[in-house]
Write an enzyme that holds these catalytic residues in place. Structure first.
Site, PDB file in Angstrom:
ATOM      1  N   GLY A 182      48.908  58.947  57.434  1.00  0.00           N
ATOM      2  CA  GLY A 182      49.403  60.141  56.757  1.00  0.00           C
ATOM      3  C   GLY A 182      49.000  60.191  55.290  1.00  0.00           C
ATOM      4  O   GLY A 182      48.633  61.247  54.772  1.00  0.00           O
ATOM      5  N   ASN A 225      61.231  63.560  54.755  1.00  0.00           N
ATOM      6  CA  ASN A 225      61.426  62.237  55.338  1.00  0.00           C
ATOM      7  C   ASN A 225      62.773  61.614  54.975  1.00  0.00           C
ATOM      8  O   ASN A 225      63.233  60.712  55.647  1.00  0.00           O
ATOM      9  CB  ASN A 225      60.282  61.299  54.929  1.00  0.00           C
ATOM     10  CG  ASN A 225      59.963  61.358  53.461  1.00  0.00           C
ATOM     11  OD1 ASN A 225      59.701  62.436  52.903  1.00  0.00           O
ATOM     12  ND2 ASN A 225      60.004  60.228  52.807  1.00  0.00           N
ATOM     13  N   CYS A 282      59.327  53.896  50.570  1.00  0.00           N
ATOM     14  CA  CYS A 282      58.343  53.695  49.501  1.00  0.00           C
ATOM     15  C   CYS A 282      59.012  53.440  48.164  1.00  0.00           C
ATOM     16  O   CYS A 282      58.410  52.869  47.268  1.00  0.00           O
ATOM     17  CB  CYS A 282      57.443  54.910  49.402  1.00  0.00           C
ATOM     18  SG  CYS A 282      56.943  55.505  51.008  1.00  0.00           S
TER      19      CYS A 282
HETATM   20  C1  LIG Z   1      55.363  58.030  56.372  1.00  0.00           C
HETATM   21  C2  LIG Z   1      54.994  59.291  55.666  1.00  0.00           C
HETATM   22  C3  LIG Z   1      53.730  59.439  55.063  1.00  0.00           C
HETATM   23  C4  LIG Z   1      52.735  58.322  55.007  1.00  0.00           C
HETATM   24  O1  LIG Z   1      52.147  58.063  56.249  1.00  0.00           O
HETATM   25  P1  LIG Z   1      51.381  56.661  56.443  1.00  0.00           P
HETATM   26  O2  LIG Z   1      50.714  56.798  57.783  1.00  0.00           O
HETATM   27  O3  LIG Z   1      52.412  55.608  56.423  1.00  0.00           O
HETATM   28  O4  LIG Z   1      50.373  56.555  55.346  1.00  0.00           O
HETATM   29  C5  LIG Z   1      53.448  60.639  54.461  1.00  0.00           C
HETATM   30  N1  LIG Z   1      54.336  61.651  54.458  1.00  0.00           N
HETATM   31  C6  LIG Z   1      55.545  61.551  55.026  1.00  0.00           C
HETATM   32  C7  LIG Z   1      56.466  62.703  55.011  1.00  0.00           C
HETATM   33  C8  LIG Z   1      55.916  60.360  55.648  1.00  0.00           C
HETATM   34  O5  LIG Z   1      57.129  60.260  56.195  1.00  0.00           O
END
Ligand SMILES: *Cc1c(COP(=O)(O)O)cnc(C)c1O
Length: 398
Positions: A72, A153, A326
């Site tokens: 992501g 999230n 994070c």
């Molecule tokens: C987890 C997350 C990401 C990051 O995704 P990764 O695959 O861990 O790099 C980005 N945006 C949101 C909303 C997330 O929950």
């Protein structure tokens, strides 16, 4: 003691379907899709098949609109950078976003600001939502991109993406959505939702870690972050993570197919959990109750520290989070909770519980008892709580 994993917004356990789908691509079909021989071509066939299936699951018009990434974060970075570069070439250097995006978006925007772009961060309402009208009002002739997450999230609120997409389309502005928390959890359709660019990540829907997708609507030109070979039509160099891609594809299809069953089941458990935790005095749920991910429960409790709450819950076998994975480890309260207007002292007492399709009613009832016990225990030791009870401080949450 059993472990109840209620941190599915941080990552999920891989499904057996996804694991089984990966295995052949580690020892049987192990070729490099760029190789011309039969072993490589078998891998290329699988890659093409996966791309078609992902496109279908997202409602995309064409498999060429799917670019595989490392997850992501990479998809967010590439989507925003690509749109910014496109804008710059046309003399448009204004971007619209919100204050409660994921750091993969926020930190990319901060960098672009240093490079001369202007970013408007829309205020998020107390209920954790922004409106299409806010977006419309913020668009100027200089706007090249609107980037707003599909579902948050931390607090699980679901934005009116289709309506925001329509506003952007009318204005001729590119629209990117970080749909990492939405895909596989609620219905997402890139065409019906008027989306130009979308990011997703496999490990948030029971797929493997380190693999994701950037959807870019036909005509939206991507610029690459990683230079090298001609993989992914030259837009993302590096030998494809075929096992990961096959696992992600299987997990995506499984999650999407099961939505009609999992969404109501999880929403019912979510609401049971919210009702149970709402009995704790001087606590409040974060985010709208209606426009909310089926598995998300987010609370603030006054007079406690989120970190201590998590540690004591872990002792009772409950894995939870104070917000974003994070930011944990830092002492700053969550930018999401501040964005919806929670004062610092309240934002510190946050708890996020995120369920999955295997969560049971017994799990939920156990969590409710554990949180009640731990909150009481912490408040009994808290000088802040003593002051609140003695009337030396005002409660923020009634
Ligand atoms: C987890 C997350 C990401 C990051 O995704 P990764 O695959 O861990 O790099 C980005 N945006 C949101 C909303 C997330 O929950």
């Amino acid at each position: 003691m059993r472990t109840i994993y209620a941190d599915n917004a941080a990552t999920t356990r891989m499904s057996q379907t996804a694991i089984q789908a990966m295995l052949p691509y580690m020892d049987q079909i192990y070729g490099n899709p760029s190789s011309l021989h039969s072993v490589g071509q078998a891998a290329m066939e699988a890659l093409t098949d996966a791309r078609n299936r992902v496109a279908k699951a997202l409602g995309a018009a064409n498999a060429r609109e799917i670019t595989f990434t490392s997850g992501g974060s990479e998809a967010d970075n590439q989507a925003i950078r690509s749109a910014a570069l496109w804008g710059k070439r046309k003399g448009k250097t204004h971007i619209i976003s919100t204050a409660f995006e994921h750091h993969a978006v926020l930190h990319t925007l901060k960098k672009l600001e240093k490079e001369g772009f202007t970013v408007s961060y829309l205020d998020v309402h107390e209920n954790g939502l922004v409106t299409p009208e806010q977006v419309e009002a913020a668009i100027t002739p200089e706007t090249c991109l609107v980037t707003i997450m599909y579902a948050n999230n931390e607090i699980g609120t679901i934005q009116p993406i289709r309506e925001i997409g329509a506003v952007c389309r009318k204005a001729g502005v590119l629209f990117h959505t970080d749909a990492v928390q939405a895909v596989g959890h609620i219905p997402v359709n890139v065409q019906e939702d008027n989306i130009d660019l979308l990011s997703l990540s496999a490990h948030k829907f029971h797929g493997p870690k380190g693999v994701g997708v950037l959807y870019a609507k036909r005509g939206v030109i991507l610029s690459n972050l990683i230079e090298g070979g001609a993989q992914e039509r030259g837009k993302r160099a590096g030998t494809e993570n075929l096992p990961g891609i096959m696992g992600m594809t299987a997990a995506l299809e499984e999650a999407v197919a099961e939505l009609p069953e999992t969404m109501p089941k999880m929403a019912a458990l979510r609401d049971r959990l919210i009702a149970g935790l709402a009995e704790i005095p001087h606590g409040a749920v974060n985010g709208d109750l209606e426009h909310r991910l089926p598995g998300n429960v987010s609370f603030c409790f006054e007079g406690i520290e989120g970190e201590s709450l998590l540690l004591l819950l872990d002792d009772k076998g409950v894995c939870a989070s104070s917000g974003s994975a994070c930011t944990s480890g830092s002492l700053d309260p969550s930018h999401v909770l501040l964005a919806i207007g929670r004062p610092h002292e309240v934002a510190h007492g946050s708890l996020r519980l995120t369920l999955d399709r295997d969560t049971t009613e017994e799990d939920v009832d156990y969590i409710i008892r554990a949180v009640k016990d731990v909150v009481e225990q912490l408040r009994n030791m808290s000088p802040v709580w003593r002051d609140l009870m003695a009337g030396k401080r005002q409660f923020v949450i009634e």
